[in-house]
Design an enzyme around this catalytic site. Sequence first.
Site, mmCIF file in Angstrom:
data_model
loop_
_atom_site.group_PDB
_atom_site.id
_atom_site.type_symbol
_atom_site.label_atom_id
_atom_site.label_comp_id
_atom_site.label_asym_id
_atom_site.label_seq_id
_atom_site.Cartn_x
_atom_site.Cartn_y
_atom_site.Cartn_z
ATOM 1 C CG ASP A 1 -17.027 -15.303 8.643
ATOM 2 O OD1 ASP A 1 -16.868 -16.179 9.514
ATOM 3 O OD2 ASP A 1 -18.029 -14.571 8.590
ATOM 4 C CG ASP B 1 -21.813 -15.299 13.946
ATOM 5 O OD1 ASP B 1 -20.862 -14.507 13.814
ATOM 6 O OD2 ASP B 1 -22.064 -16.205 13.124
#
Length: 700
Positions: A441, A505
């Site tokens: 990430d 997301d």
Amino acid sequence: MNQLIHLCSKNCSLIIKLERVPEILHWGNKIEQLDADILLSTERPISQARLDVDVPLTLCPELGSGHFNAPGIEGHRHGFDWAPVFKTTDHYASDSCAVFTLRDDVANLELSIEIELDYDSDVVKKRITVTNLAHTEYLLTKLSPTLPLPHHANELMTFHGRWSREFQTHRQAFSHGGFMQENRRGRTSHENFPGLFAGSKHFDQQHGQVWGFHLGWSGNHQLRADVKSDGRRFVQAGELLLAGEVCLDYLQSYSSPWLYACCSNRGLNGISERFHRYVRANIIQFPENKPRPVHLNTWEGIYFEHDPQYIMQMASEAAEMGVERFIIDDGWFIGRNGERSALGDWYLDEKKYPNGLEPVIEHVNRQGMEFGLWVEPEMISKDSILFREHPDWVLELSGYHQPSGRWQYVLNLQNQACFNYLFERLSELLTRYNIAYLKWDMNRELVQPGHNGRPAVNGQTTALYALLDKLIEAHPRVEIESCSSGGGRIDFEILKRTHRFWASDCNDALERQTIQRGMSYFFPPEVMGAHIGPDESHTTRRCHHINLRGMTALSGHMGVELDPVNVDAEEKKAFAHYIALHKQYRQLLHSGRSFRLDASDHRQHISGVQSDDEMLITVCQLTMPDYALPAPLRVSCVDEKANYQVKLVEMPDTSFQLMKQRPSWLDKTLTLSGDNLREIGLTLPILDPESALMLHLKRI
């Protein structure tokens, strides 16, 4: 010098005229033979009230020779040598590639221009390298590959977005002026994907001549499309360099990122087919030739609440649903109980895992699943052991306050000690544990990214590539996902080092329909992470039936995002159904030719994937349809001389209430000719808003 270089691929020609500097004469449909008079027939007139010489639109346009739009190179040497004019001194050419060497002996600069045309995919890639030949440093401010467009390219399709809403498209006329996009966020970004399309007016999914462009770079970029006052058009893309970022000493060089481009007479479908073919053959490097495993990621299931026994129970339930790769997300490392602490401390939290991580991994493996782990190596929390020991490792500009982003800061990967620490920690984790997958990430933009006081987005980006390269070399069987708050770092260059993108997301299936469609123009389905989320989306709070959630996730690299222990048997059965459906057609989904059909109802998405023998088509009704009855589904990508078996694979039961009488073919397998499917079509059932059906066509 008056020479033509003809690069050929399966369907395209790229013809370069070589005089003082190289100029593309034609880039488009394949030319079988060049006529003797082609140079005479393409000679341009010289307009009144302008320069008295013709100014070519070259492979690197020069301000110094009278190109008054966007030059390909900009820079200076303490205020001098700011308008170079180059001359070709050498070149090499084969059937598929050409390299040109150009020099300016006044400015003491040398350019190397590389251009390749891939035979199988018809994709062009181009980059430029500049070398300083003087003993005085040269401050480079811009070096951007340029490709021309024909006059009939008069419409643009560009991309915009934001967090949880990536890959949105925008149309505009392309007749005067142009379009420019700049990204200064330090990563590819949600807002400004480095890609665009230009084409004939009203080009769509199936029709029109289109040119597609993508800059393979994970840092700052500038992307522009211009129409000159004489009507000539071009697209230019390169790294956006911050002031003073690239200073070249004697014999030092800088290379632009690769610009990738292709053209097609079959609308956007032709573009995506060519990009996908190129990516599969030249960009993606999977460690093993195996099916892409179905994921379960724990984030939306448990967030920071880590209990090993509970996680093992989750793994057992996941395996029963058909999951093949189980990933523990954020919260596993020492002191990480929320988003404000512990980033950088990549050691297992033994309070949460008193028996270590091994029992969990062994349990996951016994269930027949691979194990994956979330990391965010480029970041640091101020509340961390690492920051207390090495506050100087933060990427910042001395003397200024560095704002946090998501309560975290960026580590300076150009600091060798920091780089070494990150490699050692990650390598130790991959050595100690049986980790098959890292979810990597990167959750914030770069602000004042300074290294030794100088701007350093380029240095940070190349250091990231070096870290990934070194890690993959040491652990070649590990797969890595590029996640950056979802879709913030998605491009061809990072894909050379990773194996999957987390597209967004946002797990809201309605939003994902648009996000995934935009992404699909450039990237094949097997690298597009797409998960079935819970009933209520955690980003929009909108609720969707499992039909829309399952069908939307099915078309990418599928996963699920939930706590399988905490859902009822009916919900688990529904998840398992779509996982099984994905596996049934996974080979086709992840190797076939993707396409989209233009729907007469703009509230409908129709997409599919095909091989030589079979085809899947998904029809998604996004919102209420325009009319009471749906338009027939006409399939343009069939062989009109072949016959096909057509059957319904999936449809929501809820839609049956909309019809007093439903088409009787829904329960049958039809035999239809390609000619009938193309011209007459198939009458569809009425669909609820926010629902989808799937058809399977098999050639017989």
